[in-house]
Design a protein around this motif. Structure first.
Motif, PDB file in Angstrom:
ATOM      1  N   ARG A   1      -2.823  12.461  11.745  1.00 48.10           N
ATOM      2  CA  ARG A   1      -3.280  12.319   9.934  1.00 48.10           C
ATOM      3  C   ARG A   1      -4.263  11.284   9.961  1.00 48.10           C
ATOM      4  NH1 ARG A   1      -0.778  15.046   5.779  1.00 48.10           N
ATOM      5  NH2 ARG A   1       0.907  16.248   6.452  1.00 48.10           N
ATOM      6  N   THR A   2      -4.415  10.782   9.155  1.00 49.22           N
ATOM      7  CA  THR A   2      -5.468   9.382   9.247  1.00 49.22           C
ATOM      8  C   THR A   2      -5.339   8.333   9.076  1.00 49.22           C
ATOM      9  OG1 THR A   2      -6.762  10.001   7.031  1.00 49.22           O
ATOM     10  CG2 THR A   2      -7.835  10.560   9.520  1.00 49.22           C
TER      11      THR A   2
ATOM     12  N   ARG B   1       4.039   8.078   4.887  1.00 50.09           N
ATOM     13  CA  ARG B   1       3.970   6.749   6.116  1.00 50.09           C
ATOM     14  C   ARG B   1       5.242   6.517   6.354  1.00 50.09           C
ATOM     15  NH1 ARG B   1       1.226   3.291   3.391  1.00 50.09           N
ATOM     16  NH2 ARG B   1       3.079   2.254   2.859  1.00 50.09           N
TER      17      ARG B   1
ATOM     18  N   ALA C   1      -1.936   1.421   8.934  1.00 46.36           N
ATOM     19  CA  ALA C   1      -1.694   2.132   7.342  1.00 46.36           C
ATOM     20  C   ALA C   1      -0.549   1.018   7.001  1.00 46.36           C
ATOM     21  CB  ALA C   1      -1.254   3.593   6.380  1.00 46.36           C
TER      22      ALA C   1
ATOM     23  N   LEU D   1      -2.263   5.518   4.140  1.00 45.35           N
ATOM     24  CA  LEU D   1      -1.932   4.772   3.634  1.00 45.35           C
ATOM     25  C   LEU D   1      -2.212   5.224   1.664  1.00 45.35           C
ATOM     26  CD1 LEU D   1      -2.327   1.896   3.234  1.00 45.35           C
ATOM     27  CD2 LEU D   1      -5.136   1.892   3.301  1.00 45.35           C
ATOM     28  N   GLY D   2      -2.602   6.335   1.107  1.00 46.84           N
ATOM     29  CA  GLY D   2      -2.711   7.052   0.243  1.00 46.84           C
ATOM     30  C   GLY D   2      -1.376   7.492  -0.124  1.00 46.84           C
TER      31      GLY D   2
ATOM     32  N   GLN E   1      -2.277  -5.274   1.467  1.00 44.15           N
ATOM     33  CA  GLN E   1      -2.833  -5.674   0.017  1.00 44.15           C
ATOM     34  C   GLN E   1      -1.601  -5.245  -0.953  1.00 44.15           C
ATOM     35  OE1 GLN E   1      -3.638  -0.520  -0.295  1.00 44.15           O
ATOM     36  NE2 GLN E   1      -5.958  -1.066   0.492  1.00 44.15           N
TER      37      GLN E   1
ATOM     38  N   SER F   1      -5.816   6.629   6.475  1.00 45.99           N
ATOM     39  CA  SER F   1      -6.318   7.147   4.638  1.00 45.99           C
ATOM     40  C   SER F   1      -5.304   8.017   3.964  1.00 45.99           C
ATOM     41  CB  SER F   1      -7.436   7.324   4.723  1.00 45.99           C
ATOM     42  OG  SER F   1      -8.751   6.451   4.809  1.00 45.99           O
ATOM     43  N   ASP F   2      -5.144   8.851   4.833  1.00 45.10           N
ATOM     44  CA  ASP F   2      -3.857   9.639   4.976  1.00 45.10           C
ATOM     45  C   ASP F   2      -2.124   9.218   4.081  1.00 45.10           C
ATOM     46  OD1 ASP F   2      -5.707  12.357   4.650  1.00 45.10           O
ATOM     47  OD2 ASP F   2      -5.084  12.464   6.934  1.00 45.10           O
TER      48      ASP F   2
ATOM     49  N   LYS G   1      -2.135  -2.725   6.933  1.00 49.09           N
ATOM     50  CA  LYS G   1      -3.438  -2.316   5.609  1.00 49.09           C
ATOM     51  C   LYS G   1      -2.401  -2.317   4.378  1.00 49.09           C
ATOM     52  CE  LYS G   1      -7.213  -0.390   7.558  1.00 49.09           C
ATOM     53  NZ  LYS G   1      -8.578   0.469   7.909  1.00 49.09           N
TER      54      LYS G   1
ATOM     55  N   ASN H   1      -2.058   5.531  14.472  1.00 46.64           N
ATOM     56  CA  ASN H   1      -2.876   5.339  12.295  1.00 46.64           C
ATOM     57  C   ASN H   1      -1.876   5.117  10.698  1.00 46.64           C
ATOM     58  OD1 ASN H   1      -4.833   6.592  13.260  1.00 46.64           O
ATOM     59  ND2 ASN H   1      -4.416   8.798  12.739  1.00 46.64           N
TER      60      ASN H   1
END
Length: 77
Positions: free
Chosen positions: A24-25, A36, A62, A30-31, A69, A27-28, A65, A58
């Motif tokens: 998984r990336t 996560r 995430a 993080l969303g 945020q 972005s996956d 990040k 990853n």
């Protein structure tokens, strides 16, 4: 003919391997907070074997990040 024989000889080996969970990336992760958190729990449970895997890297990236945020949002940014 040899190719067909070789194919049939290798076919039983295909059942010996389990399919991976896939990579998984960032972005996956993080969303999806739950995804996560679940991946980070797996990574922390067995860091010797999993710490250097792409999914652990990853998910950790995430997580960093997401923390930045949240801090930025808390500071009014």
């Amino acid at each position: 003919m040899r190719m067909i024989v070789a194919l049939f000889l290798m076919l039983p080996l295909a059942g010996c391997f389990e399919p991976g969970e896939g990579t998984r990336t960032v972005s996956d992760y993080l969303g999806d907070d739950a995804l996560r958190a679940a991946q980070l729990a797996k990574c922390r449970e067995n860091p010797g074997a999993l710490a250097e895997t792409p999914n652990c890297k990853n998910a950790t990236e995430a997580d960093g990040k997401a923390r930045l945020q949240r801090m930025n949002k808390a500071l009014g940014g």
